[in-house]
Design a protein around this motif. Structure first.
Motif, mmCIF file in Angstrom:
data_model
loop_
_atom_site.group_PDB
_atom_site.id
_atom_site.type_symbol
_atom_site.label_atom_id
_atom_site.label_comp_id
_atom_site.label_asym_id
_atom_site.label_seq_id
_atom_site.Cartn_x
_atom_site.Cartn_y
_atom_site.Cartn_z
ATOM 1 N N GLY A 1 58.741 24.265 37.416
ATOM 2 C CA GLY A 1 57.516 24.958 36.647
ATOM 3 C C GLY A 1 56.510 24.219 36.112
ATOM 4 O O GLY A 1 54.901 24.922 36.492
ATOM 5 N N VAL A 2 56.626 23.326 35.718
ATOM 6 C CA VAL A 2 55.840 22.375 34.586
ATOM 7 C C VAL A 2 55.401 21.633 36.102
ATOM 8 O O VAL A 2 53.382 22.093 35.480
ATOM 9 C CB VAL A 2 56.099 21.448 34.079
ATOM 10 N N LEU A 3 55.430 21.281 37.002
ATOM 11 C CA LEU A 3 54.632 20.805 38.009
ATOM 12 C C LEU A 3 53.380 21.742 38.554
ATOM 13 O O LEU A 3 52.611 21.174 39.405
ATOM 14 C CB LEU A 3 55.285 19.626 39.388
ATOM 15 N N VAL A 4 53.529 22.739 39.001
ATOM 16 C CA VAL A 4 53.197 23.380 39.526
ATOM 17 C C VAL A 4 51.864 23.563 38.518
ATOM 18 O O VAL A 4 50.903 23.965 38.500
ATOM 19 C CB VAL A 4 53.923 25.027 39.654
ATOM 20 N N GLN A 5 52.150 24.376 36.969
ATOM 21 C CA GLN A 5 51.060 24.608 35.829
ATOM 22 C C GLN A 5 50.142 22.920 36.376
ATOM 23 O O GLN A 5 48.849 23.488 36.289
ATOM 24 C CB GLN A 5 51.727 24.884 34.835
ATOM 25 N N LEU A 6 50.796 21.523 36.515
ATOM 26 C CA LEU A 6 50.192 21.176 36.041
ATOM 27 C C LEU A 6 49.477 20.367 37.441
ATOM 28 O O LEU A 6 48.075 20.410 37.666
ATOM 29 C CB LEU A 6 50.888 19.607 35.827
ATOM 30 N N GLY A 7 50.098 20.805 38.399
ATOM 31 C CA GLY A 7 49.630 20.337 39.626
ATOM 32 C C GLY A 7 48.118 21.424 39.902
ATOM 33 O O GLY A 7 46.896 21.302 40.700
ATOM 34 N N SER A 8 48.531 22.429 39.918
ATOM 35 C CA SER A 8 47.259 23.118 39.348
ATOM 36 C C SER A 8 46.382 23.194 38.683
ATOM 37 O O SER A 8 44.672 23.359 39.000
ATOM 38 C CB SER A 8 47.506 24.689 39.353
ATOM 39 N N LEU A 9 45.947 23.026 37.599
ATOM 40 C CA LEU A 9 45.370 22.246 36.679
ATOM 41 C C LEU A 9 44.471 21.066 37.621
ATOM 42 O O LEU A 9 43.586 20.522 37.531
ATOM 43 C CB LEU A 9 45.298 22.584 35.163
ATOM 44 N N ALA B 1 54.520 38.995 44.030
ATOM 45 C CA ALA B 1 53.068 40.002 44.728
ATOM 46 C C ALA B 1 52.263 40.415 44.091
ATOM 47 O O ALA B 1 51.275 41.020 44.961
ATOM 48 C CB ALA B 1 54.690 40.835 45.611
ATOM 49 N N GLU B 2 52.793 40.600 43.149
ATOM 50 C CA GLU B 2 51.432 41.811 42.303
ATOM 51 C C GLU B 2 50.071 41.479 42.101
ATOM 52 O O GLU B 2 48.661 41.933 42.249
ATOM 53 C CB GLU B 2 52.130 41.974 40.755
ATOM 54 N N PRO B 3 49.618 39.970 42.114
ATOM 55 C CA PRO B 3 48.860 39.758 42.040
ATOM 56 C C PRO B 3 47.518 40.504 43.945
ATOM 57 O O PRO B 3 46.585 40.010 43.369
ATOM 58 C CB PRO B 3 48.145 37.558 42.031
ATOM 59 N N PHE B 4 48.424 39.210 44.847
ATOM 60 C CA PHE B 4 47.858 39.947 45.642
ATOM 61 C C PHE B 4 47.821 41.906 45.973
ATOM 62 O O PHE B 4 46.294 41.625 46.653
ATOM 63 C CB PHE B 4 49.321 39.319 46.831
ATOM 64 N N LEU B 5 48.685 42.177 45.653
ATOM 65 C CA LEU B 5 48.357 44.022 45.332
ATOM 66 C C LEU B 5 46.931 44.296 44.677
ATOM 67 O O LEU B 5 45.997 45.128 44.772
ATOM 68 C CB LEU B 5 49.420 44.503 44.991
ATOM 69 N N LEU B 6 46.677 43.535 43.283
ATOM 70 C CA LEU B 6 46.129 44.162 42.396
ATOM 71 C C LEU B 6 44.604 43.093 43.080
ATOM 72 O O LEU B 6 43.322 43.872 42.823
ATOM 73 C CB LEU B 6 46.312 43.703 41.418
ATOM 74 N N GLY B 7 44.301 41.705 43.975
ATOM 75 C CA GLY B 7 43.116 41.564 44.217
ATOM 76 C C GLY B 7 42.855 42.390 45.167
ATOM 77 O O GLY B 7 41.458 42.768 44.876
ATOM 78 N N THR B 8 43.260 42.628 45.790
ATOM 79 C CA THR B 8 42.876 43.462 47.527
ATOM 80 C C THR B 8 42.576 44.696 47.279
ATOM 81 O O THR B 8 41.564 45.589 47.545
ATOM 82 C CB THR B 8 44.231 43.636 48.266
ATOM 83 N N HIS C 1 45.894 30.184 43.207
ATOM 84 C CA HIS C 1 46.745 30.776 43.247
ATOM 85 C C HIS C 1 45.652 31.298 44.737
ATOM 86 O O HIS C 1 44.638 31.587 43.908
ATOM 87 C CB HIS C 1 46.774 31.879 42.432
ATOM 88 N N PRO C 2 46.208 31.709 45.572
ATOM 89 C CA PRO C 2 44.530 31.956 47.133
ATOM 90 C C PRO C 2 44.308 33.387 45.804
ATOM 91 O O PRO C 2 42.739 33.801 46.603
ATOM 92 C CB PRO C 2 46.124 32.533 47.615
ATOM 93 N N LEU D 1 61.064 28.731 43.714
ATOM 94 C CA LEU D 1 60.415 27.749 45.092
ATOM 95 C C LEU D 1 58.806 28.639 45.976
ATOM 96 O O LEU D 1 57.671 27.502 46.205
ATOM 97 C CB LEU D 1 61.116 27.615 46.669
ATOM 98 N N VAL D 2 58.751 29.276 45.625
ATOM 99 C CA VAL D 2 57.862 30.883 46.208
ATOM 100 C C VAL D 2 56.656 30.575 45.555
ATOM 101 O O VAL D 2 55.235 29.870 45.829
ATOM 102 C CB VAL D 2 58.116 32.215 46.148
ATOM 103 N N ARG D 3 56.737 30.258 44.009
ATOM 104 C CA ARG D 3 55.762 29.620 43.355
ATOM 105 C C ARG D 3 54.929 28.061 43.551
ATOM 106 O O ARG D 3 53.605 28.033 43.873
ATOM 107 C CB ARG D 3 55.825 29.572 41.848
ATOM 108 N N ALA D 4 55.915 27.816 43.621
ATOM 109 C CA ALA D 4 55.572 26.117 44.367
ATOM 110 C C ALA D 4 54.835 26.303 45.016
ATOM 111 O O ALA D 4 53.908 24.702 46.102
ATOM 112 C CB ALA D 4 56.790 25.382 44.275
ATOM 113 N N MET D 5 55.035 26.861 46.577
ATOM 114 C CA MET D 5 54.791 27.364 47.864
ATOM 115 C C MET D 5 53.074 27.287 48.022
ATOM 116 O O MET D 5 52.417 27.047 49.267
ATOM 117 C CB MET D 5 55.953 27.682 48.982
ATOM 118 N N VAL D 6 53.400 28.761 47.438
ATOM 119 C CA VAL D 6 51.980 29.454 46.913
ATOM 120 C C VAL D 6 50.944 28.101 46.605
ATOM 121 O O VAL D 6 49.750 28.182 46.733
ATOM 122 C CB VAL D 6 51.994 30.077 45.907
ATOM 123 N N ALA D 7 51.189 27.967 45.110
ATOM 124 C CA ALA D 7 50.292 26.568 44.938
ATOM 125 C C ALA D 7 49.682 25.580 45.919
ATOM 126 O O ALA D 7 49.040 25.756 45.474
ATOM 127 C CB ALA D 7 51.002 26.514 43.645
#
Length: 1012
Positions: A498-506, A645-652, A683-684, A532-538
């Motif tokens: 989780g920390v790696l995902v947030q740091l990599g995102s920034l 999945a909520e961000p995908f739904l809300l964004g679309t 995030h896409p 795993l899904v969070r990391a894969m999405v990022a």
């Protein structure tokens, strides 16, 4: 600085010493004791008095005591009388030959008395004596007894004894002073005060006559009222300047590394050495407490540890309430903060009676306790030391009532005596103590960022929470520092991912490929499927943004096998793949066909996010109405959604709502989606949501907000070249610049991209449309037509036939009319109307009716443009209605109905004036002038010309508020405020902020209105 200059504000004591010397010459001696803190100029004053005594004919004897003298009997006296003096041989006969401390020796006081008589007999008989003893606090005990005994015999002798003594509040209690055993009438004591700010400023200006006021003030604060420190600082500045002249500085640096040759930090180190090791430890602990709370990255904040101290001020050392009055519950209920500390606002939460939750005395007490814990000393002594140093000038009180170093350079000099290892250990102790007291996580994290490894779970939690707060505040550099520090702590694989995902995102936000290595590591770590899904999405998002979309899709397909037991998560990943491959693989089209085919997936198996993507595809393909699309999206939103999945739904859903002219609903969906993403930036859907937000501003013709978007700036290189291509913000910025008649700026922005090398995405398609709008506005309809048709060709290749994304058919039809090809324009307009009648929103239908009316002409054309006006009145108040009014007015004037044409043209001018649509206003005014009408009455300059937003922002600026304060008050970006103020300045005819109050006043009755 010369010794004489060090005697600033010492005239009274110099006069007293001169009078005492003259009195001694007359046979009436005395003891004068000069006391003061280290660096207050005791030695310089003693030397000046000795020089004056010599001019009076007095014989001067000098001795300077040192700490090395403590274990040597009579060391100070030997320096005073000379090493050749043999005290034992000169003791009067009958007392034996033993010296002090030996068997048979006389009582120490009797021995001192006899030595004093020896001094009188050999020294005072020839001339009056001036005996100068410096730093008597370091003298050996025997010499101190001799000096004390000497003071008892001076009142009728030609001897002036002047002694200096260091007396200041240290953590370790000092011994009794020299005069403690003497009656007050035998000694004249004078305590040297620190230099006043005015006297220090005069010394700075004497050294550097051309110094700026800021430099003078900095030097005064860094000098801390000490002639010693100020002299060393000014010497450094003089030595480090070019050619030895005055220092060309506007302000002092914050670090001693910028000083040469370094006399100032040496002076501070000497000052600390004189104070003792315990006091030095406390001084450095205070410096650590200040620097750690200031954040881990440059430019974050200035010493916000005051807030942490304020929040930690609710309890004392043992958890008892502080010394302040009892606190009432906060007006809002007084709920604890989410991080476990007290909520804070400027040093404490206001309560019902308006008092702060932690008073200044309580905050100072807590600071003393924290410093004491860091230095492992008595907190009461630390509190006294803080008070004493504030009185001396080394510390000052900040806005929260907390003592801190008078200048960052002084604090840095104090810290220079500690190794990095000791600093890290002190930061760790500070973090642990502040955490125990419930301080704000940002303050605790500021210390953890500099501390050694804590190896406790709370350390990672604090750093991650603080990073999230920094991201929300827009300080990503500090967030990156906190997350990098968190990786030093031991943690479980899932937490580390989780920390790696947030740091990599920034890190990817700074550079497209900057955090890919960290995101790849997060994907490879063992952990839960959702981690795993969070990391894969990022990781997939990072790869796609760096131009590696095929690699992102391959990674998603490869890693999908690890989620075989989680079909819901697989559907989320496939939605990611659809979003990323939309412009390359036609995945949306294939998804739709598979769903419609006999063996297609059921809606339940597709998942809400992918069903929303299907609705989006049907909208662009012209297969569904806006009413049906909105109903289906709302139905999906009512179903429970997986958080991943909520961000995908809300964004679309936000995209579809914006296309359907449901602007308020789209805005709410964007806010919900961004809140759901939180600090998880990579995030896409993040860029999609930002695109919708700028599209909403464009739909409302809020040009200032569009142009204030930081993503709307030209490429850094300023020249065409390969890259990620233009964003939606660039497209809307070009159109906004055209509508506000800033064509040169629009052209520079367009020239910053080479669309031949840009990715074939829908963002590039839209930018083609924007370039066509610019070329049409600059009188090049042929080039504009090429852009519009190319935009349509690229969209059609992806079956995006409806112009909800970019109305290219409208632009192409207008260009063909300008080129004298009405039949081709009519075909395009009819096709646009056919598709618009399926979608049926005011903007699409009104645009189509308008261009069809222009292409048709005659009475039917007037009916169509009139119908366009009525339809567009039901939609957002954007520029489409102004264009329809202009077209209808032009048609009426062409048919000979000039009087009827004036009404829609005047309305067009008024609406364009309110929105700042300069281009359309100019067109409408030109048509009015051609029809013989006077220009519209709406003023173009003066207070009445301001839009509501411009007037509100200009009014706040006139009240004295800064741009940052206005932005915070109105919840706007700072650049939005600057854009509105620029427009207001232009309309008001002013150049300075100070002119706003006068310019905003209404004109007196009878004064002519501004016409611009």
């Amino acid at each position: 600085m010369s010794p004489v200059e060090s005697l600033s504000e010492r005239g009274d004591v110099l006069r007293m010493l001169a009078a005492s010397a003259e009195r001694a010459c007359g046979g009436s001696g005395r003891l004068v004791l000069l006391r003061g803190a280290t660096g207050t100029g005791r030695t310089a004053l003693l030397e000046a008095a000795a020089e004056h005594a010599a001019t009076l004919g007095m014989r001067v004897l000098r001795a300077r005591c040192t700490p090395e003298d403590t274990g040597k009997d009579w060391a100070a006296l030997r320096r005073l009388l000379g090493e050749e003096m043999d005290f034992a041989d000169d003791v009067p006969a009958g007392e034996g030959d033993a010296g002090p401390g030996e068997p048979g020796a006389p009582h120490p006081r009797a021995y001192a008395t006899r030595l004093w008589r020896l001094l009188l007999r050999r020294q005072a008989d020839s001339a009056p004596l001036f005996v100068a003893v410096d730093d008597v606090h370091a003298a050996d005990p025997a010499s101190r007894r001799w000096l004390t005994e000497a003071a008892r015999h001076l009142d009728r002798l030609p001897v002036l004894l002047v002694v200096t003594e260091r007396r200041q509040y240290d953590i370790e209690r000092s011994g009794a002073g020299l005069a403690h055993a003497l009656p007050p009438d035998l000694v004249r004591t004078h305590t040297l005060a620190p230099l006043s700010p005015d006297a220090a400023a005069e010394l700075v200006r004497a050294a550097f006559p051309g110094a700026e006021p800021g430099l003078v003030a900095d030097c005064v604060r860094a000098g801390a009222g000490s002639p010693l420190l100020l002299r060393a600082l000014l010497d450094d500045l003089a030595s480090g300047s070019a050619g030895g002249g005055p220092a060309p500085l506007a302000a002092l640096p914050d670090t001693c590394a910028a000083l040469y040759p370094g006399g100032y930090p040496d002076a501070v180190s000497w000052w600390l050495a004189c104070a003792g090791g315990t006091t030095s430890a406390v001084a450095r602990a205070l410096a650590v407490l200040e620097t750690g709370g200031a954040g881990a990255a440059p430019g974050t904040r200035t010493a916000p540890d005051a807030r942490g101290i304020a929040e930690a001020g609710g309890t004392g050392e043992d958890g008892e309430a502080g010394a302040c009055a009892p606190r009432a519950p906060a007006a809002g209920g007084g709920a604890p903060a989410a991080d476990g500390g007290m909520p804070a606002a400027d040093g404490g939460v206001p309560v019902a009676d308006g008092r702060p939750a932690a008073c200044a005395a309580e905050r100072r007490e807590v600071r003393a306790q924290v410093v004491a814990r860091m230095a492992q000393v008595d907190a009461a002594r630390v509190a006294g030391w803080l008070t004493a140093m504030t009185r001396l000038g080394l510390l000052c009180q900040d806005a929260d009532g907390l003592p801190r170093y008078a200048h960052p350079l002084l604090r840095d000099a104090v810290l220079s005596g500690w190794t990095s290892g000791r600093r890290r250990a002190a930061h760790r102790t500070a973090a642990e103590e502040l955490m125990r007291r419930g301080a704000d996580v940002s303050v605790v994290a500021g210390h953890l960022a500099h501390a050694s490894v804590v190896a406790e779970p709370w350390a990672v939690d604090v750093l991650v929470q603080a990073a999230a707060a920094e991201v929300r505040a827009g300080r990503t550099r500090a967030a990156v520092t906190f997350l990098r520090r968190a990786l030093d702590e031991p943690m479980a694989p899932g937490s580390r991912a989780g920390v790696l995902v947030q740091l990599g995102s920034l890190e990817c936000a700074e550079h497209p490929a900057g955090g890919i290595a960290r995101l790849t590591e997060a994907v490879r770590l063992p952990g839960g499927p959702r981690d795993l899904v969070r990391a894969m999405v990022a990781l997939a998002t990072a790869l796609a943004r760096s131009g590696e979309t095929p690699a992102a899709l391959r990674m998603l397909r490869t890693e999908e096998t690890r989620l075989a037991d989680h079909p819901d998560l697989i559907r989320t990943l496939r939605a990611v793949a659809v979003l990323m491959s939309d412009h390359e693989l036609g995945a949306l089209r294939e998804e739709y066909r598979r769903r419609r085919g006999p063996d297609g997936d059921s809606p339940d198996l597709l998942g809400a996010a992918r069903q929303a993507l299907i609705v989006r595809y049907e909208a662009t393909a012209g297969l569904i109405s806006s009413e049906d699309a909105t109903a289906r999206i709302r139905g999906l939103l009512e179903e429970p959604a997986d958080p991943l999945a909520e961000p995908f739904l809300l964004g679309t859903a936000a995209v579809v709502a914006q296309w359907a002219d449901e602007l308020d609903e789209a805005e709410r969906l964007v806010r919900r989606a961004l809140d759901a993403l939180g600090p998880f930036l990579l995030h896409p859907m993040h860029h999609v949501l930002l695109d919708v937000r700028v599209d909403l501003a464009a739909a409302r013709a809020d040009f200032a907000t569009v142009l204030a978007d930081p993503r709307a700036r030209p490429p850094v290189t300023g020249r065409p070249g390969p890259g990620p291509g233009p964003a939606s913000a660039h497209t809307q910025a070009v159109i906004a610049l055209v509508e506000t008649d800033r064509l040169e700026e629009a052209a520079r922005l367009v020239d910053g991209f080479d669309l031949r090398t840009a990715p074939d995405s829908w963002r590039t398609h839209r930018f083609l449309y924007a370039r066509g709008v610019l070329r049409a506005a600059t009188g090049d309809p042929a080039a504009a037509l090429d852009d519009f048709l190319e935009c349509g060709r690229r969209q059609a290749a992806h079956e995006a036939v409806r112009s909800v994304v970019a109305p290219w058919r409208v632009g192409a039809a207008e260009c063909r009319l300008a080129l004298g090809r009405p039949r081709e324009a009519l075909a395009l307009a009819e096709e646009e109307l056919r598709l618009a009648e399926v979608w049926r929103t005011p903007r699409t239908l009104g645009r189509a009716l308008r261009v069809l009316g222009e292409a048709t002409g005659g009475r039917r054309g007037l009916d169509l443009t009139g119908r366009a006006v009525e339809v567009l009145r039901e939609g957002p108040a954007g520029t489409e209605l102004i264009s329809a009014l202009v077209s209808h007015g032009r048609g009426l004037a062409a048919s000979g109905e000039r009087s009827r044409a004036r009404e829609p043209l005047r309305e067009a001018v008024e609406r364009a004036e309110r929105l700042g649509a300069v281009r359309l206003r100019t067109v409408a005014e030109g048509l009015l002038h051609e029809g013989g009408a006077r220009r519209a009455g709406t003023p173009r300059t003066g207070p009445a010309a301001l839009t509501a937003s411009e007037r509100r922002i200009a009014g706040l600026a006139a009240e004295g508020r800064t741009n940052a304060e206005i932005a915070a008050l109105l919840h706007l970006a700072r650049r939005t405020v600057e854009t509105h103020l620029t427009a207001a300045y232009r309309k008001l005819g002013i150049r300075r902020r100070t002119q706003l109050p006068t310019a905003l006043r209404p004109a007196p009755p009878g004064a002519p209105a501004g016409t611009g």
